[in-house]
Scaffold this active site. Structure first.
Site, PDB file in Angstrom:
ATOM      1  N   GLU A  45      11.890  18.803  42.904  1.00 50.16           N
ATOM      2  CA  GLU A  45      13.292  19.302  43.224  1.00 50.16           C
ATOM      3  C   GLU A  45      13.876  18.564  44.165  1.00 50.16           C
ATOM      4  OE1 GLU A  45      14.165  22.031  40.403  1.00 50.16           O
ATOM      5  OE2 GLU A  45      15.453  21.221  42.385  1.00 50.16           O
ATOM      6  N   SER A  46      14.883  18.062  43.882  1.00 56.97           N
ATOM      7  CA  SER A  46      15.618  17.006  45.008  1.00 56.97           C
ATOM      8  C   SER A  46      15.924  18.026  46.292  1.00 56.97           C
ATOM      9  CB  SER A  46      16.756  16.035  44.330  1.00 56.97           C
ATOM     10  OG  SER A  46      17.880  17.301  43.867  1.00 56.97           O
ATOM     11  N   CYS A  75      13.668  11.339  38.161  1.00 57.95           N
ATOM     12  CA  CYS A  75      14.574  12.329  37.919  1.00 57.95           C
ATOM     13  C   CYS A  75      14.947  12.978  39.246  1.00 57.95           C
ATOM     14  CB  CYS A  75      13.511  13.246  37.387  1.00 57.95           C
ATOM     15  SG  CYS A  75      14.250  14.572  36.678  1.00 57.95           S
ATOM     16  N   ILE A 132      13.198  16.612  32.192  1.00 60.61           N
ATOM     17  CA  ILE A 132      13.173  17.884  32.482  1.00 60.61           C
ATOM     18  C   ILE A 132      14.109  18.132  33.482  1.00 60.61           C
ATOM     19  CG2 ILE A 132      11.378  19.481  33.592  1.00 60.61           C
ATOM     20  CD1 ILE A 132       9.002  17.795  33.133  1.00 60.61           C
ATOM     21  N   ARG A 133      15.005  19.092  33.123  1.00 61.33           N
ATOM     22  CA  ARG A 133      16.340  19.407  33.984  1.00 61.33           C
ATOM     23  C   ARG A 133      16.751  18.085  34.531  1.00 61.33           C
ATOM     24  NH1 ARG A 133      14.832  22.327  38.105  1.00 61.33           N
ATOM     25  NH2 ARG A 133      12.673  22.130  37.476  1.00 61.33           N
ATOM     26  N   HIS A 168      10.610  10.789  33.415  1.00 65.68           N
ATOM     27  CA  HIS A 168       9.595  10.929  34.014  1.00 65.68           C
ATOM     28  C   HIS A 168       8.550   9.958  33.432  1.00 65.68           C
ATOM     29  CE1 HIS A 168      10.426  14.554  36.444  1.00 65.68           C
ATOM     30  NE2 HIS A 168      11.062  14.839  35.615  1.00 65.68           N
ATOM     31  N   GLU A 170       5.942   9.076  34.859  1.00 67.13           N
ATOM     32  CA  GLU A 170       4.497   9.452  35.416  1.00 67.13           C
ATOM     33  C   GLU A 170       3.854  10.510  34.628  1.00 67.13           C
ATOM     34  OE1 GLU A 170       7.698   9.898  36.532  1.00 67.13           O
ATOM     35  OE2 GLU A 170       7.793  11.992  37.779  1.00 67.13           O
TER      36      GLU A 170
END
Ligand code: GLN
Length: 189
Positions: A45-46, A75, A132-133, A168, A170
């Site tokens: 979450e940024s 992301c 993802i979002r 992502h 990762e």
């Protein structure tokens, strides 16, 4: 190689680096950054990462990033690297490491997570990408090169030694995006 380890999937990035036989160093404080020459900003979450980043670390990432330290953001990490954020929190100041504008959570609720095959010369062909979002790149300057697109949207960009991915790498076992970033890091030594 440093991995910002305040929140999000930094463990997966550390594991991906291990798979590439590179030592990953978790970065939480400004002094941690002194020990590394390149940095990964993970997914998560940024807004939370921005909130947990102490001012000294933030200033050091910005200063060293501007001075040429290689940085990869995935992301939420891409969002942190942007110049402008649409749909961010009012107090969410981006790091401005790349000349891109992004829109957070751009895919909407219906398709908020998906996996796709994306193709890029950076990885020498096609590979899996987990979204993802995810953010979308809404603007980029001519210095910012598109490395991959999906459904008409730019999903991977590079500007000099900065790399930002809307997805992502990762979270898959395909290590080619990490290897690509390691090759950028190698070029800049
Ligand atoms: N939507 C998240 C954000 O705004 C990013 C999601 C992710 O990293 N998977 O930070």
């Amino acid at each position: 190689m440093g991995v910002l380890a305040l929140q999000g999937d930094f463990r997966e990035h550390l594991a991906a680096l291990r798979a590439c036989e590179v030592e990953g160093v978790p970065i939480r404080l400004a002094s941690d950054l002194d020990a590394v020459d390149a940095l990964i900003l993970p997914g998560g979450e940024s807004t939370t990462m921005a909130r947990l980043m102490e001012p000294g670390l933030r200033a050091s990432i910005q200063r060293r990033g501007a001075a040429g330290m290689p940085v990869m953001g995935t992301c939420a990490g891409m969002i942190l690297m942007a110049r402008d954020i649409q749909g961010g929190r009012a107090d969410q100041e981006p790091l401005k490491l790349m000349d891109i504008g992004v829109r957070r959570n751009a895919y909407g609720r219906q398709i908020d997570s998906f996996e796709a095959e994306i193709e890029s010369p950076a990885i020498g062909g096609a590979g899996p990408a987990v979204f993802i979002r995810a953010p979308q790149v809404t603007e980029r300057s001519p210095e910012v090169k598109e490395l991959a697109s999906h459904a008409g949207q730019t999903v991977a960009v590079r500007q000099a030694n900065k790399l930002a991915l809307a997805f992502h790498p990762e979270l898959t076992s395909d290590r080619r995006w990490h290897q690509y970033f390691l090759s950028i890091d190698g070029e800049h030594r």
